[in-house]
Design a protein around this motif. Structure first.
Motif, PDB file in Angstrom:
ATOM      1  N   ALA A 305      10.031 -16.913  -3.563  1.00 39.59           N
ATOM      2  CA  ALA A 305       9.622 -17.890  -4.802  1.00 39.59           C
ATOM      3  C   ALA A 305       8.837 -16.677  -5.902  1.00 39.59           C
ATOM      4  O   ALA A 305       8.436 -15.496  -5.485  1.00 39.59           O
ATOM      5  N   THR A 306       9.000 -17.143  -7.018  1.00 38.94           N
ATOM      6  CA  THR A 306       8.427 -16.174  -8.285  1.00 38.94           C
ATOM      7  C   THR A 306       6.944 -16.700  -8.697  1.00 38.94           C
ATOM      8  O   THR A 306       7.328 -17.779  -9.235  1.00 38.94           O
ATOM      9  N   LEU A 307       5.997 -16.068  -8.408  1.00 36.79           N
ATOM     10  CA  LEU A 307       4.579 -16.458  -8.886  1.00 36.79           C
ATOM     11  C   LEU A 307       4.279 -15.260  -9.925  1.00 36.79           C
ATOM     12  O   LEU A 307       3.094 -15.777 -10.647  1.00 36.79           O
ATOM     13  N   ASN A 308       4.657 -14.328 -10.252  1.00 36.71           N
ATOM     14  CA  ASN A 308       4.332 -13.350 -11.161  1.00 36.71           C
ATOM     15  C   ASN A 308       5.101 -13.693 -12.498  1.00 36.71           C
ATOM     16  O   ASN A 308       6.084 -14.287 -12.647  1.00 36.71           O
ATOM     17  N   ALA A 309       4.536 -13.065 -13.662  1.00 32.14           N
ATOM     18  CA  ALA A 309       4.798 -13.448 -14.960  1.00 32.14           C
ATOM     19  C   ALA A 309       6.360 -13.021 -15.069  1.00 32.14           C
ATOM     20  O   ALA A 309       6.832 -11.908 -14.606  1.00 32.14           O
ATOM     21  N   THR A 310       6.927 -13.869 -15.843  1.00 29.33           N
ATOM     22  CA  THR A 310       8.667 -13.510 -16.059  1.00 29.33           C
ATOM     23  C   THR A 310       8.967 -14.281 -17.182  1.00 29.33           C
ATOM     24  O   THR A 310       8.498 -15.382 -17.358  1.00 29.33           O
ATOM     25  N   ASP A 311       9.782 -13.750 -17.900  1.00 25.19           N
ATOM     26  CA  ASP A 311      10.550 -14.661 -18.869  1.00 25.19           C
ATOM     27  C   ASP A 311       9.482 -15.075 -20.007  1.00 25.19           C
ATOM     28  O   ASP A 311       9.602 -16.429 -20.394  1.00 25.19           O
ATOM     29  N   GLY A 312       8.748 -14.553 -20.393  1.00 21.93           N
ATOM     30  CA  GLY A 312       7.605 -15.028 -21.406  1.00 21.93           C
ATOM     31  C   GLY A 312       6.654 -15.585 -20.677  1.00 21.93           C
ATOM     32  O   GLY A 312       5.358 -16.134 -21.262  1.00 21.93           O
ATOM     33  N   GLN A 313       6.599 -16.119 -19.373  1.00 20.76           N
ATOM     34  CA  GLN A 313       5.551 -16.909 -18.558  1.00 20.76           C
ATOM     35  C   GLN A 313       4.471 -15.977 -18.389  1.00 20.76           C
ATOM     36  O   GLN A 313       4.612 -14.891 -17.890  1.00 20.76           O
ATOM     37  N   ASP A 314       3.220 -16.881 -18.022  1.00 21.57           N
ATOM     38  CA  ASP A 314       2.247 -16.050 -17.479  1.00 21.57           C
ATOM     39  C   ASP A 314       2.269 -16.093 -16.011  1.00 21.57           C
ATOM     40  O   ASP A 314       3.067 -16.800 -15.184  1.00 21.57           O
ATOM     41  N   ASP A 315       1.417 -15.243 -15.348  1.00 19.64           N
ATOM     42  CA  ASP A 315       1.339 -15.355 -13.742  1.00 19.64           C
ATOM     43  C   ASP A 315       1.013 -16.800 -13.403  1.00 19.64           C
ATOM     44  O   ASP A 315       0.176 -17.535 -14.126  1.00 19.64           O
ATOM     45  N   THR A 316       1.229 -17.057 -12.125  1.00 21.21           N
ATOM     46  CA  THR A 316       0.840 -18.543 -11.430  1.00 21.21           C
ATOM     47  C   THR A 316      -0.472 -18.567 -11.278  1.00 21.21           C
ATOM     48  O   THR A 316      -1.326 -17.388 -10.844  1.00 21.21           O
ATOM     49  N   THR A 317      -1.460 -19.594 -11.823  1.00 22.42           N
ATOM     50  CA  THR A 317      -2.670 -19.660 -11.373  1.00 22.42           C
ATOM     51  C   THR A 317      -2.911 -20.031  -9.902  1.00 22.42           C
ATOM     52  O   THR A 317      -2.546 -21.273  -9.683  1.00 22.42           O
ATOM     53  N   VAL A 318      -3.200 -19.241  -9.143  1.00 22.21           N
ATOM     54  CA  VAL A 318      -3.261 -19.606  -7.573  1.00 22.21           C
ATOM     55  C   VAL A 318      -4.307 -18.343  -7.049  1.00 22.21           C
ATOM     56  O   VAL A 318      -4.439 -17.377  -7.435  1.00 22.21           O
TER      57      VAL A 318
END
Length: 354
Positions: A305-318
């Motif tokens: 799974a991808t929880l790090n920033a990608t495609d302009g999205q921020d990191d997952t809050t976890v």
């Protein structure tokens, strides 16, 4: 002489005793015969009444079905409500009526438009009067008489339909088949959708805001369903199939997604605060920018799974604690501040992967 008279008297007494017993037995037998005859007569009358009643139900059913094919909408409406009365009077015929009315709705609605169709196709007024009536009969039926019957409205255009249910109970859509159905703008408030098939159904848009509250989507099949910008707060999606579903910009706060399958789902900008994701399948899913604050990730599958920033999205809050309760592997994309934590590295390297 007296002894002889005494013997004769004893014989007479025994004879009268036997006679009384015989008479009593005959009376009892006669009573039983009368009772048996009465019981058989009552049974025959009941049987004849049942046959008459069944014949009347059959005649009513045939007349109602014939009315469904009439060119006049008023006559068709009469046929629909006649079938509703038959369901009430003859519960064992309910599965057949469900099938008939489901087929009627499918025959009198158009095929669901493509999910890529222009938004101008929205129809706020809902389906025609006769279709709306058939839907109301289906939604308000007594669920305990369903038997093997289930609502099948698959592949049809039901935009703007009212499936809320009447009175104090919600619509009975248990095990209903809505695969490939356009349900945009449908009011599903308090509907029972337990075990429903919503594969590729279109439930998109803000029209559903507030209308899915109380909807039971336990085990619902929502693969590829468009649930973008939808209020799913606090819903029961336990065990639901959401593979490749579009959940972007939706609200899943306190939503039960335990055991749900979310592989390939679009979770852009989704708020999953305090959601339950116990044993959820998120294998290879992109979770960048998702808010998982307070979410229960126990045994959730976050491998690849991808929880790090990608495609302009921020990191997952976890948090680290949340990740340590889940299943991770070397291909799990983690925010930099978490990826190098020794506890996380140990969890990834452990044989259990969690």
């Amino acid at each position: 002489m007296p002894a002889a008279n005494s013997g004769t008297a004893d014989q007479e007494n025994r004879w009268w005793t036997r006679l009384e017993k015989s008479v009593g037995l005959l009376v009892s037998m006669a009573t039983l015969a009368v009772a048996a005859f009465a019981w058989m007569s009552i049974k025959q009358v009941n049987s004849e009444q049942n046959i008459t009643r069944e014949g009347q139900i059959t005649d009513r059913y045939n007349a109602a079905v014939e009315n469904l094919g009439n060119s006049s909408q008023d006559v068709r409406l009469g046929g629909i409500y006649a079938l509703q009365r038959i369901m009430e009077d003859s519960p064992r015929d309910q599965p057949t009526v469900i099938d008939v009315l489901s087929a009627y709705v499918r025959a009198h609605t158009s095929k669901a438009p493509s999910v890529t169709a222009d938004a101008s196709l929205d129809r706020p007024d809902g389906p025609a009067n006769d279709v709306a009536a058939a839907l109301s009969v289906l939604r308000d039926r007594e669920s305990r008489n369903n038997g093997s019957g289930h609502v099948d409205l698959s592949g049809r255009d039901l935009r703007g339909a009212d499936l809320r249910g009447a009175h104090l109970h919600g619509a009975d859509l248990h095990r209903a088949d809505f695969h490939d159905t356009d349900l945009r703008g449908v009011d599903l408030h308090d509907a029972d959708l337990h075990g429903a098939n919503l594969w590729s159904a279109n439930l998109s848009g803000s029209k559903l805001d507030g209308h899915l509250r109380g909807v039971d989507l336990h085990d619902a099949i929502l693969n590829m369903a468009d649930l973008s910008n939808t209020d799913l707060v606090g819903l029961n999606l336990h065990g639901a199939k959401l593979g490749s579903a579009n959940l972007s910009d939706s609200f899943l706060l306190r939503t039960d997604l335990s055991g749900a399958m979310l592989r390939g789902a679009n979770l852009n900008n989704v708020n999953m605060t305090n959601a339950t994701l116990v044993s959820a399948d998120l294998l290879g899913t992109v979770l960048a920018g998702v808010d998982l604050t307070g979410a229960d990730l126990t045994h959730a599958d976050l491998r690849s799974a991808t929880l790090n920033a990608t495609d302009g999205q921020d990191d997952t809050t976890v948090s680290i604690q949340q990740l340590l309760s889940a299943h991770l592997d070397k291909d799990t994309g983690l925010p930099a501040k978490l990826a190098n934590d020794t506890r996380i590295r140990k969890a990834i390297e452990s044989p259990s992967g969690g």
